[in-house]
Design a protein around this motif. Sequence first.
Motif, PDB file in Angstrom:
ATOM      1  N   SER A   2      23.630  16.456 -45.377  1.00 39.94           N
ATOM      2  CA  SER A   2      22.852  15.548 -46.220  1.00 39.94           C
ATOM      3  C   SER A   2      23.552  14.205 -46.438  1.00 39.94           C
ATOM      4  O   SER A   2      22.947  13.280 -46.986  1.00 39.94           O
ATOM      5  CB  SER A   2      22.570  16.203 -47.575  1.00 39.94           C
ATOM      6  OG  SER A   2      23.758  16.313 -48.348  1.00 39.94           O
ATOM      7  N   ILE A   3      24.815  14.092 -46.019  1.00 42.48           N
ATOM      8  CA  ILE A   3      25.529  12.815 -46.139  1.00 42.48           C
ATOM      9  C   ILE A   3      25.159  11.952 -44.942  1.00 42.48           C
ATOM     10  O   ILE A   3      25.395  12.333 -43.793  1.00 42.48           O
ATOM     11  CB  ILE A   3      27.051  13.028 -46.196  1.00 42.48           C
ATOM     12  CG1 ILE A   3      27.433  13.954 -47.349  1.00 42.48           C
ATOM     13  CG2 ILE A   3      27.763  11.685 -46.333  1.00 42.48           C
ATOM     14  CD1 ILE A   3      28.916  14.283 -47.404  1.00 42.48           C
ATOM     15  N   ARG A   4      24.586  10.799 -45.189  1.00 46.78           N
ATOM     16  CA  ARG A   4      24.105   9.927 -44.119  1.00 46.78           C
ATOM     17  C   ARG A   4      24.689   8.526 -44.251  1.00 46.78           C
ATOM     18  O   ARG A   4      24.743   7.976 -45.352  1.00 46.78           O
ATOM     19  CB  ARG A   4      22.579   9.840 -44.142  1.00 46.78           C
ATOM     20  CG  ARG A   4      21.858  11.186 -44.012  1.00 46.78           C
ATOM     21  CD  ARG A   4      22.114  11.827 -42.663  1.00 46.78           C
ATOM     22  NE  ARG A   4      21.461  13.115 -42.536  1.00 46.78           N
ATOM     23  CZ  ARG A   4      20.229  13.288 -42.056  1.00 46.78           C
ATOM     24  NH1 ARG A   4      19.529  12.234 -41.683  1.00 46.78           N
ATOM     25  NH2 ARG A   4      19.714  14.497 -41.965  1.00 46.78           N
ATOM     26  N   LEU A  57      24.263   4.656 -43.960  1.00 46.57           N
ATOM     27  CA  LEU A  57      23.103   3.792 -44.125  1.00 46.57           C
ATOM     28  C   LEU A  57      22.976   2.869 -42.905  1.00 46.57           C
ATOM     29  O   LEU A  57      23.875   2.062 -42.648  1.00 46.57           O
ATOM     30  CB  LEU A  57      23.241   2.954 -45.396  1.00 46.57           C
ATOM     31  CG  LEU A  57      23.357   3.763 -46.702  1.00 46.57           C
ATOM     32  CD1 LEU A  57      23.611   2.834 -47.880  1.00 46.57           C
ATOM     33  CD2 LEU A  57      22.098   4.594 -46.923  1.00 46.57           C
ATOM     34  N   ARG A 108      23.935  -0.780 -42.840  1.00 48.71           N
ATOM     35  CA  ARG A 108      25.352  -1.138 -42.956  1.00 48.71           C
ATOM     36  C   ARG A 108      26.084  -0.996 -41.614  1.00 48.71           C
ATOM     37  O   ARG A 108      27.314  -1.094 -41.580  1.00 48.71           O
ATOM     38  CB  ARG A 108      26.027  -0.241 -43.992  1.00 48.71           C
ATOM     39  CG  ARG A 108      25.371  -0.234 -45.362  1.00 48.71           C
ATOM     40  CD  ARG A 108      25.528  -1.560 -46.083  1.00 48.71           C
ATOM     41  NE  ARG A 108      24.913  -1.537 -47.403  1.00 48.71           N
ATOM     42  CZ  ARG A 108      25.526  -1.174 -48.516  1.00 48.71           C
ATOM     43  NH1 ARG A 108      26.780  -0.766 -48.467  1.00 48.71           N
ATOM     44  NH2 ARG A 108      24.881  -1.205 -49.670  1.00 48.71           N
ATOM     45  N   LYS A 140      32.392   3.869 -49.873  1.00 45.57           N
ATOM     46  CA  LYS A 140      31.479   4.910 -50.322  1.00 45.57           C
ATOM     47  C   LYS A 140      30.038   4.414 -50.373  1.00 45.57           C
ATOM     48  O   LYS A 140      29.085   5.166 -50.109  1.00 45.57           O
ATOM     49  CB  LYS A 140      31.920   5.422 -51.690  1.00 45.57           C
ATOM     50  CG  LYS A 140      31.192   6.668 -52.167  1.00 45.57           C
ATOM     51  CD  LYS A 140      31.782   7.155 -53.489  1.00 45.57           C
ATOM     52  CE  LYS A 140      31.069   8.412 -53.972  1.00 45.57           C
ATOM     53  NZ  LYS A 140      31.640   8.890 -55.279  1.00 45.57           N
ATOM     54  N   ALA A 141      29.867   3.140 -50.665  1.00 47.71           N
ATOM     55  CA  ALA A 141      28.532   2.568 -50.792  1.00 47.71           C
ATOM     56  C   ALA A 141      27.803   2.492 -49.457  1.00 47.71           C
ATOM     57  O   ALA A 141      26.589   2.226 -49.431  1.00 47.71           O
ATOM     58  CB  ALA A 141      28.622   1.166 -51.413  1.00 47.71           C
ATOM     59  N   ASP A 142      28.494   2.723 -48.342  1.00 46.62           N
ATOM     60  CA  ASP A 142      27.858   2.683 -47.021  1.00 46.62           C
ATOM     61  C   ASP A 142      27.147   3.992 -46.690  1.00 46.62           C
ATOM     62  O   ASP A 142      26.519   4.095 -45.634  1.00 46.62           O
ATOM     63  CB  ASP A 142      28.895   2.401 -45.933  1.00 46.62           C
ATOM     64  CG  ASP A 142      29.404   0.967 -45.985  1.00 46.62           C
ATOM     65  OD1 ASP A 142      28.747   0.130 -46.625  1.00 46.62           O
ATOM     66  OD2 ASP A 142      30.469   0.692 -45.378  1.00 46.62           O
ATOM     67  N   PHE A 143      27.243   4.981 -47.579  1.00 50.47           N
ATOM     68  CA  PHE A 143      26.666   6.301 -47.323  1.00 50.47           C
ATOM     69  C   PHE A 143      25.670   6.672 -48.419  1.00 50.47           C
ATOM     70  O   PHE A 143      25.794   6.241 -49.571  1.00 50.47           O
ATOM     71  CB  PHE A 143      27.759   7.372 -47.268  1.00 50.47           C
ATOM     72  CG  PHE A 143      28.719   7.220 -46.125  1.00 50.47           C
ATOM     73  CD1 PHE A 143      28.532   7.922 -44.941  1.00 50.47           C
ATOM     74  CD2 PHE A 143      29.819   6.389 -46.229  1.00 50.47           C
ATOM     75  CE1 PHE A 143      29.412   7.798 -43.892  1.00 50.47           C
ATOM     76  CE2 PHE A 143      30.718   6.249 -45.179  1.00 50.47           C
ATOM     77  CZ  PHE A 143      30.508   6.959 -44.007  1.00 50.47           C
ATOM     78  N   SER A 144      24.703   7.498 -48.051  1.00 49.47           N
ATOM     79  CA  SER A 144      23.852   8.153 -49.040  1.00 49.47           C
ATOM     80  C   SER A 144      24.262   9.616 -49.106  1.00 49.47           C
ATOM     81  O   SER A 144      24.655  10.204 -48.089  1.00 49.47           O
ATOM     82  CB  SER A 144      22.379   8.025 -48.658  1.00 49.47           C
ATOM     83  OG  SER A 144      22.097   8.733 -47.459  1.00 49.47           O
ATOM     84  N   PHE A 145      24.183  10.197 -50.305  1.00 50.89           N
ATOM     85  CA  PHE A 145      24.646  11.565 -50.514  1.00 50.89           C
ATOM     86  C   PHE A 145      23.507  12.413 -51.083  1.00 50.89           C
ATOM     87  O   PHE A 145      22.769  11.968 -51.967  1.00 50.89           O
ATOM     88  CB  PHE A 145      25.838  11.589 -51.468  1.00 50.89           C
ATOM     89  CG  PHE A 145      27.030  10.803 -50.963  1.00 50.89           C
ATOM     90  CD1 PHE A 145      28.021  11.427 -50.237  1.00 50.89           C
ATOM     91  CD2 PHE A 145      27.128   9.447 -51.205  1.00 50.89           C
ATOM     92  CE1 PHE A 145      29.112  10.705 -49.764  1.00 50.89           C
ATOM     93  CE2 PHE A 145      28.203   8.709 -50.739  1.00 50.89           C
ATOM     94  CZ  PHE A 145      29.210   9.341 -50.014  1.00 50.89           C
ATOM     95  N   GLU A 205      21.584  15.422 -53.108  1.00 47.64           N
ATOM     96  CA  GLU A 205      21.690  15.800 -54.516  1.00 47.64           C
ATOM     97  C   GLU A 205      22.710  16.903 -54.745  1.00 47.64           C
ATOM     98  O   GLU A 205      23.271  17.021 -55.831  1.00 47.64           O
ATOM     99  CB  GLU A 205      20.315  16.242 -55.031  1.00 47.64           C
ATOM    100  CG  GLU A 205      19.269  15.136 -55.036  1.00 47.64           C
ATOM    101  CD  GLU A 205      17.926  15.633 -55.534  1.00 47.64           C
ATOM    102  OE1 GLU A 205      17.811  16.850 -55.810  1.00 47.64           O
ATOM    103  OE2 GLU A 205      16.995  14.813 -55.667  1.00 47.64           O
TER     104      GLU A 205
END
Length: 501
Positions: free
Chosen positions: A70-72, A74, A77, A119-124, A126
């Motif tokens: 689920s870690i993607r 972005l 970026r 860290k802001a370059d990824f979506s995590f 829930e």
Amino acid sequence: MNRRQLVQGSAVLPALLLASRSGFAAAPDGVFGPSTVRDLARMLAGKPYEAPDEKLPSELRDLDYDQYRSIRFLPERALWRDKNLPFEAQFFHRGFFYKNKVTIFEVADGKATEIKYRKADFSFGEKVPAFEDIDLGFAGFRIHSPINRPDYYDEVCVFLGASYFRAVAKGQTYGLSARGLSIDTGEAKGEEFPLFKAFWLERPALGATSLVIHALLDSKSCAASYRFTVRPGDTTVFDVEMSVYPRVEMQRAGLAPMTSMFFYGPNDRNDIDDFRPSVHDSDGLAIFNGKGESLWRPLSNPRDLQISTFQDLNPRGFGLMQRERNFFAYQDIESGFEKRPSLWMEPIGDWGEGGVVLFEIPTKEEVHDNIAAFWRPKTPLQAKGEHNYTYRLHWGPDSPKPHSLARFTRSGIGARGEDARLFVLDLVGDNLKGIDPAAVKGVVTAEKSEVKNIVTQPNPYTGGWRLSFQCQVKGEPIELRAFLTQGDKPLSEIWVYRWAP
């Protein structure tokens, strides 16, 4: 750990890199030249081996597969996204099985700059626990480029996990993998898995058709440098320049290794209860040897480990191929096995004496890579030396065709009574069209067995030819060899197979 779950020194070195247990840190204005990574590998091999950095917050170290997936990264970026260049790079987060820290640099105008983790370059997802925002580095990366249509950047290749990497050509999906180096594969003491610990991505020029990637590999036995020139297309080509610096004598090194999956096919589906006729990423090992012979070895999923070595002098190429391209041979809408790439390795220059080694490992599930192939030099790689190899990897629908001989496309095997097997082999090739059937002869030999009822005939459904024969079996492995001739003239490549009970 199985692949399908995880992915479905020189004077300038101190100015460029500071080696430490935590990885590599780029110094400001780090000078980067053609020999930088080779010099670094040579220097690294002269020092005792240091284990890779696996330090991670517990929240990431203990992730399960679904959490990690689920870690993607972005896409907006991506490296070079804002420059409208023909390639982009996206990065993989560390966690789950991918604990090793990989340091990645961008090279531009002769200087290397470390790409910092943000860290802001990824979506995590829930379910991913919150963790401290610190510099973690990366687990690997993937390259995107417009390969199928000009307005979309497709994923072309990925470097992730140990020294593994994969690529696709136009219209294909991921299948088998390559590796930087294999060490002691199949040895009782256990295999050693080298790691790519750092990469340098050269910024491509506007309109470029290729991308250059440098890599530093490290392991207990050696360090090595790599220069990959990646050219995506109908066939995606990697030009590979490799320099190996052994810390110790390496008697069991595997060069240009590749790994794949063969669960079952028409030649080997014992005890399989499945709606699909075949399940495999590759269906055979092809070899173009130094004698000018083309060999085709259908893969199998044996009951016991099988190791085959094809001795050679200055090989011209080998590869794990997916020749069956018909959906109806698989009937799997989701997996798309007919779209998996073949991988052909072409040595550049003479590689001397050695052998193509094939490992076929028993498996009861399709999630495991159970096939491995590589070149093993006859002479061990000597400690404290430098060993240079250049080769070309072709990822695509087929291998470069060195001649006009017909090729084997399907190998079917079935029982013929209690102590016999029927082998039915299909071939295709332009040289078989319009030929007098009476002039075609099938030549079949078998060790420790009797061959009967050799039949050759045109196959109107494939536009090719069919060769069939029966072989007596007595509960022990049998080595088989078959090909078509017209008089003294060979019409086909040579089919080689090991039948085992």
